[in-house]
Design a protein around this motif. Structure first.
Motif, short mmCIF file in Angstrom:
data_model
loop_
_atom_site.label_atom_id
_atom_site.label_comp_id
_atom_site.label_asym_id
_atom_site.label_seq_id
_atom_site.Cartn_x
_atom_site.Cartn_y
_atom_site.Cartn_z
N ASN A 1 120.70 32.24 101.98
CA ASN A 1 120.46 31.17 102.97
C ASN A 1 119.33 31.56 103.92
O ASN A 1 119.45 31.47 105.14
N LEU A 2 118.23 31.96 103.32
CA LEU A 2 117.15 32.61 104.06
C LEU A 2 116.07 31.63 104.51
O LEU A 2 115.64 30.77 103.74
N GLN A 3 115.66 31.76 105.76
CA GLN A 3 114.40 31.22 106.23
C GLN A 3 113.84 32.21 107.24
O GLN A 3 114.54 32.60 108.19
N MET A 4 112.61 32.63 107.03
CA MET A 4 112.05 33.64 107.92
C MET A 4 110.54 33.45 108.03
O MET A 4 109.89 32.87 107.16
N GLN A 5 110.02 33.98 109.12
CA GLN A 5 108.58 33.90 109.36
C GLN A 5 108.17 35.04 110.28
O GLN A 5 108.84 35.31 111.29
N ALA A 6 107.11 35.72 109.92
CA ALA A 6 106.52 36.77 110.76
C ALA A 6 105.09 36.38 111.10
O ALA A 6 104.55 35.40 110.57
N TYR A 7 104.49 37.15 111.99
CA TYR A 7 103.12 36.91 112.44
C TYR A 7 102.95 35.48 112.97
O TYR A 7 101.97 34.79 112.69
N MET A 8 103.96 35.07 113.74
CA MET A 8 103.90 33.76 114.39
C MET A 8 103.04 33.86 115.65
O MET A 8 102.91 34.93 116.25
N SER A 9 102.49 32.73 116.05
CA SER A 9 101.72 32.70 117.29
C SER A 9 101.77 31.30 117.88
O SER A 9 101.63 30.30 117.16
N ASN A 10 102.02 31.25 119.18
CA ASN A 10 101.99 29.99 119.94
C ASN A 10 102.94 28.93 119.39
O ASN A 10 102.63 27.74 119.39
N SER A 11 104.08 29.36 118.89
CA SER A 11 105.07 28.40 118.39
C SER A 11 106.45 29.04 118.47
O SER A 11 106.60 30.24 118.25
N ASP A 12 107.44 28.22 118.78
CA ASP A 12 108.81 28.72 118.79
C ASP A 12 109.65 28.04 117.71
O ASP A 12 110.87 28.00 117.79
N ALA A 13 108.97 27.50 116.69
CA ALA A 13 109.66 26.85 115.57
C ALA A 13 109.03 27.33 114.26
O ALA A 13 107.86 27.74 114.22
N PHE A 14 109.82 27.27 113.20
CA PHE A 14 109.32 27.66 111.89
C PHE A 14 108.15 26.78 111.47
O PHE A 14 108.11 25.58 111.76
N GLY A 15 107.20 27.39 110.76
CA GLY A 15 106.11 26.63 110.17
C GLY A 15 106.55 25.96 108.88
O GLY A 15 107.74 25.89 108.57
N LYS A 16 105.58 25.47 108.13
CA LYS A 16 105.88 24.78 106.88
C LYS A 16 106.75 25.65 105.98
O LYS A 16 106.51 26.83 105.81
N ARG A 17 107.79 25.03 105.43
CA ARG A 17 108.74 25.76 104.60
C ARG A 17 108.18 25.93 103.18
O ARG A 17 107.84 24.94 102.52
N VAL A 18 108.09 27.17 102.74
CA VAL A 18 107.65 27.48 101.38
C VAL A 18 108.86 27.99 100.61
O VAL A 18 109.43 29.03 100.95
N MET A 19 109.27 27.25 99.59
CA MET A 19 110.49 27.59 98.86
C MET A 19 110.24 28.68 97.83
O MET A 19 109.17 28.75 97.22
#
Length: 295
Positions: free
Chosen positions: A197-215
């Protein structure tokens, strides 16, 4: 009824998976996230007992309420005599002193990561056996062991080949994925990690929400089979309807069937006569127009 039960079962399963799913965030100095990870994490660990025999600890679930102290948006992770510039999510197990799981991301091209991408490349587990004495039976008292992946720049770890995407996008995978932490007995007991049940993102900037979901490919395969499943269900329902109709007809009394067939025959004759009269009137009109034309 079966469809209702299936829907209820799915809803219960979703609620259960959400309860087991941790939601962790690492904040940068300016207060915005650099790492976000939603996942259920299970550790599969073996260990050495007092008599130097190998034992299995079974599956250890990382609690959803694990804290993220000592996580970092910038850290030089030592790799032998070298290091990898990384972002690290450290999960500290709340009920077990001396336990943590470190999940490291990087953009280092030596691991085959493109300059515009990031990848999860290492999972490290620090295990204080004494704080889980009921799980690590006959383990040396007071012993803390660190399970880690040996990083080879020539042959990057499997997890880095799978868990990567472009900076600004998030990685999503609902199906469980298991990756080795250590498979080399020279570096200690075997260990692996399962992400679900994974969704993760690193190297984020200027956002507090997930970017586009890549399955992940596994989820994409599930989506590919969905139209086939739906078409099969529709076809099955159509076949069931036809069979039910013939079964119903076969169980009707003979006199009812005769009445039905007679009524159908009379209606057919009426329609047929109507068609003949229509054709006759059509020819009459045609003849009238011909005569009128001749005059």
């Amino acid at each position: 009824i079966s469809m209702i039960l299936a829907t209820v079962s799915i809803a219960i399963a979703d609620d259960l998976s959400n309860e087991l799913r941790g939601k962790w965030t690492v904040l940068s100095d300016n207060g915005t996230p650099c790492i976000m990870m939603y996942a259920q994490i299970d550790l599969n660990l073996s260990y050495m007992t007092d008599d130097d025999s190998l034992a299995e600890a079974g599956t250890i679930r990382v609690p959803a309420e694990s804290t993220t102290d000592k996580s970092s948006c910038y850290e030089k992770v030592p790799i032998g005599d070298d290091f990898i510039v990384s972002q690290v999510l450290q999960l500290n197990l709340p009920e077990n002193e001396g336990w943590n799981v470190r999940i490291a991301f990087t953009q280092d091209g030596r691991l085959g990561v493109h300059s515009s991408d990031y990848a999860l490349y290492q999972v490290t587990v620090t295990a204080n056996y004494s704080s889980m004495a009921d799980v690590f039976v006959n383990a040396p008292k007071g012993h803390t062991h660190t399970y880690y992946s040996v990083i080879d720049f020539i042959h990057p770890p499997l997890i880095a080949n799978d868990e990567f995407t472009k900076v600004g996008d998030s990685i999503s995978c609902s199906v469980p994925q298991t990756y080795p932490i250590n498979e080399d007995p020279h570096h200690g007991p075997a260990a692996s990690v399962t992400l679900s049940n994974l969704q993760m993102q690193a190297y984020m900037s200027n956002s507090d929400a997930f970017g586009k979901r890549v399955m992940c490919p596994e989820d994409q395969n599930d989506l590919d089979t969905l139209p086939i499943i739906v078409a099969s269900i529709i076809g099955g329902l159509a076949l069931f309807t036809v069979i039910s109709y013939f079964v119903y007809r076969s169980r009707l009394p003979t006199d009812i069937l005769n009445i039905t067939e007679q009524e159908f025959g009379e209606e057919h004759e009426v329609h047929h006569e109507g068609d003949i009269s229509h054709l006759t009137s059509h020819h009459d009109n045609y003849g009238f127009h011909e005569e009128e034309h001749r005059f």
